[in-house]
Design an enzyme around this catalytic site. Structure first.
Site, PDB file in Angstrom:
ATOM      1  N   LYS A 179     -24.247  11.461 -36.586  1.00 38.68           N
ATOM      2  CA  LYS A 179     -24.604  12.857 -36.770  1.00 38.68           C
ATOM      3  C   LYS A 179     -23.620  13.709 -35.969  1.00 38.68           C
ATOM      4  O   LYS A 179     -23.267  13.374 -34.846  1.00 38.68           O
ATOM      5  CB  LYS A 179     -26.035  13.074 -36.264  1.00 38.68           C
ATOM      6  CG  LYS A 179     -26.521  14.489 -36.360  1.00 38.68           C
ATOM      7  CD  LYS A 179     -27.836  14.584 -37.135  1.00 38.68           C
ATOM      8  CE  LYS A 179     -28.173  16.022 -37.472  1.00 38.68           C
ATOM      9  NZ  LYS A 179     -27.860  16.370 -38.859  1.00 38.68           N
ATOM     10  N   LYS A 223     -15.897   8.180 -37.321  1.00 40.86           N
ATOM     11  CA  LYS A 223     -15.076   7.852 -36.153  1.00 40.86           C
ATOM     12  C   LYS A 223     -14.467   6.467 -36.301  1.00 40.86           C
ATOM     13  O   LYS A 223     -15.097   5.564 -36.855  1.00 40.86           O
ATOM     14  CB  LYS A 223     -15.934   7.875 -34.874  1.00 40.86           C
ATOM     15  CG  LYS A 223     -16.457   9.257 -34.503  1.00 40.86           C
ATOM     16  CD  LYS A 223     -17.168   9.222 -33.160  1.00 40.86           C
ATOM     17  CE  LYS A 223     -17.591  10.633 -32.757  1.00 40.86           C
ATOM     18  NZ  LYS A 223     -18.262  10.657 -31.439  1.00 40.86           N
ATOM     19  N   ASN A 251     -15.153   4.939 -20.168  1.00 34.73           N
ATOM     20  CA  ASN A 251     -13.760   4.766 -19.747  1.00 34.73           C
ATOM     21  C   ASN A 251     -13.730   3.756 -18.615  1.00 34.73           C
ATOM     22  O   ASN A 251     -14.327   3.976 -17.568  1.00 34.73           O
ATOM     23  CB  ASN A 251     -13.175   6.094 -19.289  1.00 34.73           C
ATOM     24  CG  ASN A 251     -13.193   7.116 -20.408  1.00 34.73           C
ATOM     25  OD1 ASN A 251     -12.915   6.783 -21.556  1.00 34.73           O
ATOM     26  ND2 ASN A 251     -13.559   8.335 -20.097  1.00 34.73           N
ATOM     27  N   ARG A 270      -5.950  21.680 -13.938  1.00 37.47           N
ATOM     28  CA  ARG A 270      -4.711  20.921 -14.138  1.00 37.47           C
ATOM     29  C   ARG A 270      -3.556  21.879 -14.413  1.00 37.47           C
ATOM     30  O   ARG A 270      -3.584  22.610 -15.399  1.00 37.47           O
ATOM     31  CB  ARG A 270      -4.857  19.972 -15.324  1.00 37.47           C
ATOM     32  CG  ARG A 270      -5.949  18.940 -15.140  1.00 37.47           C
ATOM     33  CD  ARG A 270      -5.834  17.873 -16.207  1.00 37.47           C
ATOM     34  NE  ARG A 270      -7.019  17.045 -16.259  1.00 37.47           N
ATOM     35  CZ  ARG A 270      -7.138  15.973 -17.028  1.00 37.47           C
ATOM     36  NH1 ARG A 270      -6.140  15.608 -17.815  1.00 37.47           N
ATOM     37  NH2 ARG A 270      -8.252  15.259 -17.025  1.00 37.47           N
ATOM     38  N   GLY A 305     -11.364   9.121 -27.299  1.00 38.32           N
ATOM     39  CA  GLY A 305     -10.623  10.262 -26.781  1.00 38.32           C
ATOM     40  C   GLY A 305     -10.236  11.259 -27.865  1.00 38.32           C
ATOM     41  O   GLY A 305      -9.259  11.975 -27.726  1.00 38.32           O
ATOM     42  N   GLY A 306     -11.023  11.278 -28.950  1.00 46.73           N
ATOM     43  CA  GLY A 306     -10.785  12.287 -29.988  1.00 46.73           C
ATOM     44  C   GLY A 306      -9.846  11.824 -31.093  1.00 46.73           C
ATOM     45  O   GLY A 306      -9.661  12.524 -32.081  1.00 46.73           O
ATOM     46  N   VAL A 365      -8.305  10.986 -14.248  1.00 49.32           N
ATOM     47  CA  VAL A 365      -7.562  12.096 -13.639  1.00 49.32           C
ATOM     48  C   VAL A 365      -8.482  12.937 -12.745  1.00 49.32           C
ATOM     49  O   VAL A 365      -8.123  13.304 -11.635  1.00 49.32           O
ATOM     50  CB  VAL A 365      -6.950  12.993 -14.747  1.00 49.32           C
ATOM     51  CG1 VAL A 365      -6.253  14.208 -14.144  1.00 49.32           C
ATOM     52  CG2 VAL A 365      -5.987  12.212 -15.626  1.00 49.32           C
ATOM     53  N   ARG A 384     -11.664   2.828 -16.376  1.00 49.49           N
ATOM     54  CA  ARG A 384     -10.520   3.085 -15.480  1.00 49.49           C
ATOM     55  C   ARG A 384     -10.883   4.205 -14.518  1.00 49.49           C
ATOM     56  O   ARG A 384     -11.915   4.848 -14.677  1.00 49.49           O
ATOM     57  CB  ARG A 384      -9.318   3.550 -16.317  1.00 49.49           C
ATOM     58  CG  ARG A 384      -9.638   4.850 -17.067  1.00 49.49           C
ATOM     59  CD  ARG A 384      -8.436   5.550 -17.655  1.00 49.49           C
ATOM     60  NE  ARG A 384      -8.780   6.881 -18.120  1.00 49.49           N
ATOM     61  CZ  ARG A 384      -9.334   7.175 -19.292  1.00 49.49           C
ATOM     62  NH1 ARG A 384      -9.613   6.217 -20.154  1.00 49.49           N
ATOM     63  NH2 ARG A 384      -9.620   8.426 -19.601  1.00 49.49           N
TER      64      ARG A 384
HETATM   65  C1  MV4 Z   1     -18.506  14.025 -31.343  1.00 49.76           C
HETATM   66  C2  MV4 Z   1     -18.652  15.427 -31.413  1.00 49.76           C
HETATM   67  C3  MV4 Z   1     -19.716  15.929 -32.099  1.00 49.76           C
HETATM   68  N1  MV4 Z   1     -20.612  15.094 -32.680  1.00 49.76           N
HETATM   69  N2  MV4 Z   1     -19.420  13.244 -31.939  1.00 49.76           N
HETATM   70  C4  MV4 Z   1     -14.321  13.981 -29.051  1.00 49.76           C
HETATM   71  C5  MV4 Z   1     -13.807  12.890 -28.187  1.00 49.76           C
HETATM   72  C6  MV4 Z   1     -14.409  11.650 -28.723  1.00 49.76           C
HETATM   73  N3  MV4 Z   1     -14.616  10.711 -27.689  1.00 49.76           N
HETATM   74  C7  MV4 Z   1     -15.682  12.106 -29.330  1.00 49.76           C
HETATM   75  N4  MV4 Z   1     -15.575  13.513 -29.506  1.00 49.76           N
HETATM   76  C8  MV4 Z   1     -16.562  14.212 -30.106  1.00 49.76           C
HETATM   77  N5  MV4 Z   1     -17.515  13.455 -30.694  1.00 49.76           N
HETATM   78  C9  MV4 Z   1     -20.420  13.774 -32.588  1.00 49.76           C
HETATM   79  N6  MV4 Z   1     -21.295  12.980 -33.187  1.00 49.76           N
HETATM   80  C10 MV4 Z   1     -17.702  16.221 -30.761  1.00 49.76           C
HETATM   81  C11 MV4 Z   1     -16.646  15.612 -30.119  1.00 49.76           C
HETATM   82  C12 MV4 Z   1     -15.695  16.517 -29.530  1.00 49.76           C
HETATM   83  C13 MV4 Z   1     -15.509  16.603 -28.145  1.00 49.76           C
HETATM   84  C14 MV4 Z   1     -16.202  15.793 -27.257  1.00 49.76           C
HETATM   85  C15 MV4 Z   1     -16.002  15.875 -25.915  1.00 49.76           C
HETATM   86  C16 MV4 Z   1     -15.098  16.794 -25.428  1.00 49.76           C
HETATM   87  C17 MV4 Z   1     -14.400  17.607 -26.268  1.00 49.76           C
HETATM   88  C18 MV4 Z   1     -14.585  17.528 -27.640  1.00 49.76           C
HETATM   89  C19 MV4 Z   1     -13.868  18.369 -28.487  1.00 49.76           C
HETATM   90  C20 MV4 Z   1     -14.063  18.275 -29.823  1.00 49.76           C
HETATM   91  C21 MV4 Z   1     -14.950  17.344 -30.355  1.00 49.76           C
END
Ligand code: MV4
Length: 458
Positions: free
Chosen positions: A201, A158, A289, A337, A164-165, A294, A291
């Site tokens: 992980k 990351k 976050n 939404r 936010g992805g 939505v 803020r």
């Molecule tokens: C992750 C994950 C699985 N494992 N981290 C997506 C948004 C970002 N803030 C972090 N995200 C994710 N982190 C680990 N270690 C899966 C996601 C993720 C996700 C998280 C929340 C809502 C939707 C998502 C969609 C795909 C992946």
């Protein structure tokens, strides 16, 4: 209390903030782009200032124009809404140095949570569970490989300045990790101007659960329960609800308590949301976050509290009007939404002029929208047309009410997410509360119905 607040935003959230101001007896100033000259937020406001052309960079992100608008109108405070400048620590700092109150957390807190890797370290120190991974940044491939070997594959890379992805990559084995490390660093550098990455992980199918917090300058930190926001498409939330279905009372209480502890540890102030991933019976801090979001109305509907009014009060130095023990959680609320997007074309935005709009109403239905008859959805901005929030005495009633409300909804002239959302409300796994962040990947949309994909494809 302030006598005049400038709202540095547009669309439904600008209306939402102005409604709160007017209920508090506070005057309002709208800022707008040329494209938004006829927008409802301009008409709702007591005064308005055109701050530039249509592109966000020249108007809603133009800090000098916004600060000038605040000066010439004698605004005492700025509410940033969500998006645009809401999590811009420099702008928050500039407001304060111009002696304009920032209706949000202190600039230092925004900056501290903006770096996801540092935020994670801070939360770990506060006793908040975090996803196992690197302590802070990973410098190079060798360090990444060593770490991944100890936590086990798959892992996620990351971007520290992401969120936010944005800037995430999965690595399933050492080769994959080697290939992806340099790519992830280069992508992070070009997207955020910061190539710092960290590793954790990978959780296979977590729920996204977030806790709504509100804190004042007098040491009060209160949560307004949690929301499940698992139903999303490419990090774009479509459905949010409170409480989260399918977690135990113990787990719910623990997540809420942890969020309050984390917020206390960073001297949080204003409204904020702590996001967690919940996998099986474990939960982990993901990001915060700094803020208003939505989906805040679902928390307002189950608690009967007004988050925006509280945000304004605490920015004016007043204490919260309630403590944790005063907050009662009643029933269930769901938000859908309505976006001008085509769900059959990967949710591609479909701006354009609407021929006819009718938004729902009736018992237990809240509609937050800036749309009106003949409203044109601009290609320059977000494609959201309306938020439909339904409350019920329990989840079943909230869903039935949402199906009824979506039935009443008419948006003619542009493609919208209405029928897609209808299908989600009727889908059996959703109805059972059995969702994860990968829920929508399990279906294809043929324009009329959700078709379950072959499990091998998922
Ligand atoms: C992750 C994950 C699985 N494992 N981290 C997506 C948004 C970002 N803030 C972090 N995200 C994710 N982190 C680990 N270690 C899966 C996601 C993720 C996700 C998280 C929340 C809502 C939707 C998502 C969609 C795909 C992946």
């Amino acid at each position: 209390m302030f006598t005049k607040v400038l709202v540095a935003n547009r669309g439904e959230i600008a209306l939402r903030v102005m409604r709160a101001c007017h209920e508090l007896g506070v005057g309002t100033v709208a800022v707008h782009s040329e494209a938004d000259a006829d927008a409802l937020h301009v008409r709702f406001a007591d005064e308005s200032v055109c701050i530039g052309p249509n592109t966000p960079a020249s108007s809603y992100l133009n800090v000098n124009r916004i600060l000038s608008a605040a000066e010439i109108t004698d605004s005492e405070a700025i509410h940033p809404g969500y998006g645009f400048l809401a999590e811009n620590a420099e702008f928050a700092e500039m407001c304060e140095s111009c002696d304009i109150r920032w209706i949000g957390p202190p600039a230092k807190v925004i900056a501290g949570m903006g770096n996801k890797s540092l935020a994670k370290e801070k939360m770990l120190q506060a006793g908040v569970p975090v996803i196992p991974g690197s302590d802070g940044a990973v410098a190079d491939e060798a360090q990444a490989l060593e770490l991944a070997a100890s936590i086990g594959f798959p892992v996620m890379i990351k971007a520290a300045s992401g969120g936010g992805g944005k800037g995430m990559r999965i690595a399933r084995d050492p080769d994959d990790l080697s290939n992806n490390m340099l790519i992830a660093q280069a992508e992070a550098e070009s997207a955020f101007g910061d190539g710092t990455v960290y590793i954790e992980k990978y959780l296979p199918n977590p729920r996204h659960v977030e806790v709504q917090l509100i804190a004042d300058r007098h040491g009060n930190v209160v949560h307004l329960g949690e929301r499940d926001c698992s139903v999303q498409r490419r990090h774009q939330k479509l459905v949010e609800e409170s409480p989260c279905a399918g977690i135990s009372t113990e787990l719910r209480g623990s997540i809420q308590e942890t969020a309050v502890r984390g917020a206390r540890a960073m001297n949080y102030e204003s409204a904020g949301t702590m996001e967690f991933l919940v996998q099986d019976d474990a939960y982990y801090f993901m990001e915060m976050n700094t803020r208003i979001q939505v989906e805040h109305p679902v928390s307002e509907m189950v608690t009967g509290r007004d988050l925006i009014k509280e945000m304004i009060r605490v920015a004016a130095g007043e204490p919260l009007t309630f403590g944790q023990a005063d907050v009662r959680f009643a029933g269930h609320a769901i938000e859908c939404r309505i976006n001008a997007e085509d769900p059959a074309q990967n949710f591609m935005p479909r701006p354009g002029r609407t021929d006819f709009i009718h938004l729902p109403g009736g018992a237990g239905v809240r509609v937050d929208s800036h749309a009106y008859q003949g409203y044109s959805i601009s290609p320059y901005y977000d494609s959201m047309i309306a938020k439909i929030i339904c409350h019920g005495s329990d989840r079943r009633e909230a869903i039935a009410r949402m199906i009824r409300a979506l039935d009443e909804c008419v948006v003619d002239g542009v493609e919208s997410t209405i029928s897609f959302l209808q299908a989600v409300m009727r889908e059996e796994r959703f109805a059972a509360g059995d969702v994860s962040t990968r829920y929508l990947e399990e279906f294809a949309w043929n324009g009329t119905e959700l078709v379950r994909k072959d499990m091998a494809e998922v």
